[in-house]
Design a protein around this motif. Structure first.
Motif, PDB file in Angstrom:
ATOM      1  N   MET A  30      61.001  33.713  33.078  1.00 56.68           N
ATOM      2  CA  MET A  30      59.871  32.916  33.101  1.00 56.68           C
ATOM      3  C   MET A  30      58.915  33.475  34.001  1.00 56.68           C
ATOM      4  N   SER A  31      57.764  33.746  33.868  1.00 54.62           N
ATOM      5  CA  SER A  31      56.650  34.026  34.734  1.00 54.62           C
ATOM      6  C   SER A  31      56.326  33.060  35.692  1.00 54.62           C
ATOM      7  N   THR A  32      55.944  33.337  36.942  1.00 52.01           N
ATOM      8  CA  THR A  32      55.541  32.140  37.665  1.00 52.01           C
ATOM      9  C   THR A  32      53.692  31.827  37.390  1.00 52.01           C
ATOM     10  N   ILE A  75      50.866  34.282  39.284  1.00 56.30           N
ATOM     11  CA  ILE A  75      50.270  35.517  39.007  1.00 56.30           C
ATOM     12  C   ILE A  75      48.823  35.486  38.656  1.00 56.30           C
ATOM     13  N   THR A  76      48.066  36.326  39.413  1.00 56.97           N
ATOM     14  CA  THR A  76      46.432  36.220  39.006  1.00 56.97           C
ATOM     15  C   THR A  76      46.212  37.471  38.065  1.00 56.97           C
ATOM     16  N   PRO A  77      45.246  37.299  37.164  1.00 58.51           N
ATOM     17  CA  PRO A  77      45.146  38.288  36.069  1.00 58.51           C
ATOM     18  C   PRO A  77      44.295  39.459  36.848  1.00 58.51           C
ATOM     19  N   PRO A  78      44.313  40.617  36.173  1.00 57.98           N
ATOM     20  CA  PRO A  78      43.455  41.678  36.633  1.00 57.98           C
ATOM     21  C   PRO A  78      42.160  41.255  37.028  1.00 57.98           C
ATOM     22  N   ALA A 136      37.871  41.348  36.994  1.00 56.16           N
ATOM     23  CA  ALA A 136      37.071  41.620  35.806  1.00 56.16           C
ATOM     24  C   ALA A 136      37.022  43.191  35.621  1.00 56.16           C
ATOM     25  N   VAL A 137      37.002  43.435  34.453  1.00 54.03           N
ATOM     26  CA  VAL A 137      37.115  44.918  33.880  1.00 54.03           C
ATOM     27  C   VAL A 137      36.001  45.967  34.606  1.00 54.03           C
ATOM     28  N   SER A 138      36.550  46.812  34.785  1.00 51.63           N
ATOM     29  CA  SER A 138      35.521  47.844  35.295  1.00 51.63           C
ATOM     30  C   SER A 138      35.499  49.024  34.161  1.00 51.63           C
ATOM     31  N   GLY A 139      34.776  49.951  34.212  1.00 49.57           N
ATOM     32  CA  GLY A 139      34.698  51.002  33.461  1.00 49.57           C
ATOM     33  C   GLY A 139      33.329  50.828  32.489  1.00 49.57           C
ATOM     34  N   THR A 170      36.142  46.275  15.485  1.00 52.12           N
ATOM     35  CA  THR A 170      36.802  45.818  16.855  1.00 52.12           C
ATOM     36  C   THR A 170      36.126  46.340  18.178  1.00 52.12           C
ATOM     37  N   ALA A 171      36.070  47.873  17.875  1.00 48.73           N
ATOM     38  CA  ALA A 171      35.448  48.513  18.843  1.00 48.73           C
ATOM     39  C   ALA A 171      33.808  48.469  18.983  1.00 48.73           C
TER      40      ALA A 171
END
Lengths: 281, 332
Positions: free
Chosen positions: A1-3, A6-9, A11-14, A119-120
């Motif tokens: 089980m994950s705890t 954990i924080t998600p990555p 905000a996306v860059s790129g 989707t893209a």
């Protein structure tokens, strides 16, 4: 089980999506199908073949009439008709280019590729617009290359009959260039039909009906309102004014004919845009 | 993170999804289970903006999918391994997808290597096996290194090595804090992969629980007992709501009474017990019990069908089999 700590990555860059990148993507898609190249090479070859053969046939016909002392003009063979042969190939190439326009989008629906595309580019319309830009530019290039190649290859053939002609023939250069515009408009009509019907066969049949069958049926209906009010405004009849060397008094001008055909393409494209945006894929 | 609120999808008058709400949390693998035609794929297509919800709303990473500036970097999805032009090569397909987001060719090569497509990347996708098509779909999903990953039946058609690879991959993605949402019909695989389960039946959410809670909810405590005196033990524990199955002469399975009570009864009656194992219900058992009434496309029980029709010839039995196969096909 994950705890749960954990924080998600972050905000996306790129880079994100924009029209230039979508256009690049559509260009990659266009150039990475062998069928595209086969159709394009076929179109150019067939156009040149028809135009050069036509010029040779007319040249030799007129020469033999002259040798036997007949007046070609009296038989309906004006030497100026040879000039029209430079763009004669579009009768057939419009069908191949139109089919290419249909296939460009309908094949995405039939293979399921459209779901990757949407989707893209989930706003959808930029993808359709990018396809339109690509197919219109390619069709225009094919038309212009075919017409000029036909002209230049025809000249040595016509020299043997002493019937070679220069690019200074009235309206000729304009006609050779506008054959590209005509094919671009046909390609856009094909793209729009392929997008509306989502089916290759249906799109191609409908396009052929619009370009070839409708004018034939309309020309058989001998009512004045059909002959004056419908026939000149059918897409291929109007569009052919673009490549005409001489315009009859009561006919649509080059500009008018071009605009009428562009209106056909625009209406179909608007329909394609509306359904692309609203329908599930 | 995926958040759905009152999501409804009607196909004509037939409801595919009937007002579901759920949240898929980051940092976990969330399994999406449900019978064929229950609305799993429709729900996933609505998340990705491919199908427009009839009502309700679904957001990924805080926004509608189509509103994201860089959607492929937010969400990667494998919804359908066939979402590829069959005449294009895998490499060119990925390159075209990457171009929309200015993703470098280096990343295209990375996902090709990661998914084991190196040897076939320049071949036409039309010639791919089901498993290779799945790997290409996963490669496309990972292209943008997304925060949220949605996979519809990712192990469908994969070889055992591929199944293990997908399991390891999604566990690793979740451990990095990403949101992973995947559907599968393989219960044993799901049991090993998912932390949380979302079960849908006839377009409604019928369970939304952690794997542990889900397995515990069966409520049926089952205990396996080995003893030389099964009859005596039988009498000692027999009561209302207790069911006892004789597996063989010395082996019993007792349901409806907890293991401690059984041990106490054995002690009280001086019965020798040389195995006493509490059995946890498998994911498959709990799932089947839960969805028994929700299955839209029931398979016929082949044995019963054959017997009740008094079929003694194998050709007719084959028809029954064929009918069953058709009935269990995916409905939309």
């Amino acid at each position: 089980m994950s705890t749960a700590t954990i924080t998600p990555p972050a905000a996306v860059s790129g880079k994100g999506v924009n029209f230039a990148r979508t256009l690049h993507s559509e260009w990659i898609k266009f150039t990475t199908l062998r069928s595209t190249w086969i159709l394009l090479v076929t179109t150019v070859a067939v156009s040149i073949g028809i135009g050069v053969l036509g010029a040779w046939g007319m040249g030799s016909g007129i020469e033999s009439m002259r040798e036997s002392g007949q007046d070609p003009a009296a038989m309906g063979m004006e030497p100026s008709m040879i000039y029209l042969m430079a763009t004669a190939g579009i009768d057939l190439s419009q069908l191949i280019i139109g089919a290419l326009g249909v296939l460009l989008i309908a094949s995405e629906y039939s293979t399921g590729m459209i779901r990757s595309t949407m989707t893209a580019v989930p706003t959808r319309l930029p993808a359709l617009a990018a396809k339109a830009v690509v197919v219109a530019l390619v069709a225009a290039a094919v038309g212009i290359v075919s017409s000029f190649a036909t002209y230049f290859i025809s000249q040595p053939v016509l020299t043997q009959f002493g019937m070679e002609y220069g690019l200074d023939v009235e309206n000729l250069v304009q006609s050779l260039l506008l054959s590209g515009v005509y094919l671009a408009l046909v390609a856009l009509m094909g793209l729009a039909l392929g997008s509306l019907l989502r089916n290759s066969a249906g799109g191609i049949v409908t396009l052929v009906a619009l370009l070839l069958v409708l004018p034939i049926i309309a020309s058989m209906l001998q009512f004045d309102w059909v002959q004056d009010g419908v026939v000149p405004y059918l897409p291929s009849n109007a569009g052919r004014q673009l490549v005409a060397l001489e315009i009859a008094e009561d006919a649509l001008t080059q500009l008018e004919g071009g605009l009428v055909m562009a209106a056909w393409a625009a209406v179909l494209l608007v329909g394609a845009a509306v359904t692309t945006k609203s329908r599930d894929v | 993170m995926i958040e759905a609120h009152g999501l409804v999808k009607m196909y004509g008058k037939k409801p595919a999804v009937q007002g579901i709400s759920f949240t898929v949390q980051p940092g976990k693998v969330t399994g999406f289970l449900g019978p064929n035609g229950a609305g799993k794929s429709t729900t996933m297509r609505m998340i990705m903006g491919l199908d427009r919800p009839t009502a309700g709303d679904v957001r990924v990473n805080g926004s509608h999918y189509s509103r994201h500036r860089a959607p492929l970097r937010e969400v990667g999805a494998l919804l359908d391994a066939k979402a590829v032009h069959s005449s294009r090569s895998a490499y060119n397909h990925l390159r075209a997808m990457a171009a929309t987001h200015g993703i470098a060719k280096k990343r295209v090569h990375e996902v090709i290597e990661l998914t084991g497509l190196g040897a076939v990347a320049k071949k036409r996708v039309g010639g791919f096996s089901l498993g290779m098509g799945q790997r290409l779909g996963i490669a496309a999903a990972l292209l943008g290194d997304p925060r949220t990953i949605i996979l519809d039946e990712p192990v469908n058609g994969l070889d055992p090595e591929g199944v293990l690879w997908v399991r390891t991959l999604v566990r690793a993605l979740a451990a990095e804090g990403r949101t992973v949402f995947l559907s599968s019909h393989l219960m044993s695989e799901m049991a090993q992969t998912a932390d949380h389960l979302l079960v849908i039946g006839r377009g409604r959410i019928i369970a939304d629980a952690s794997m542990q809670d889900f397995l515990a909810r069966s409520g049926q405590v089952r205990t396996r007992i080995r003893t030389d005196q099964p009859d005596a033990l039988y009498r000692a524990v027999a009561a209302e709501g207790v069911s006892i199955e004789n597996r063989d002469a010395a082996l019993l399975e007792i349901t409806g009474v907890d293991p401690r009570t059984i041990a106490q009864a054995a002690l009280d009656h001086s019965i020798l017990v040389y195995e006493l194992t509490p059995l946890q219900a498998s994911l498959e058992e709990v799932y089947m019990a839960l969805t028994k009434d929700e299955v839209e496309y029931h398979s016929q029980n082949i044995e019963t069908a054959a017997v009740s029709r008094n079929i003694d010839n194998s050709a007719e039995a084959q028809d029954v089999l064929a009918g069953t196969g058709a009935a269990s096909g995916e409905g939309k």
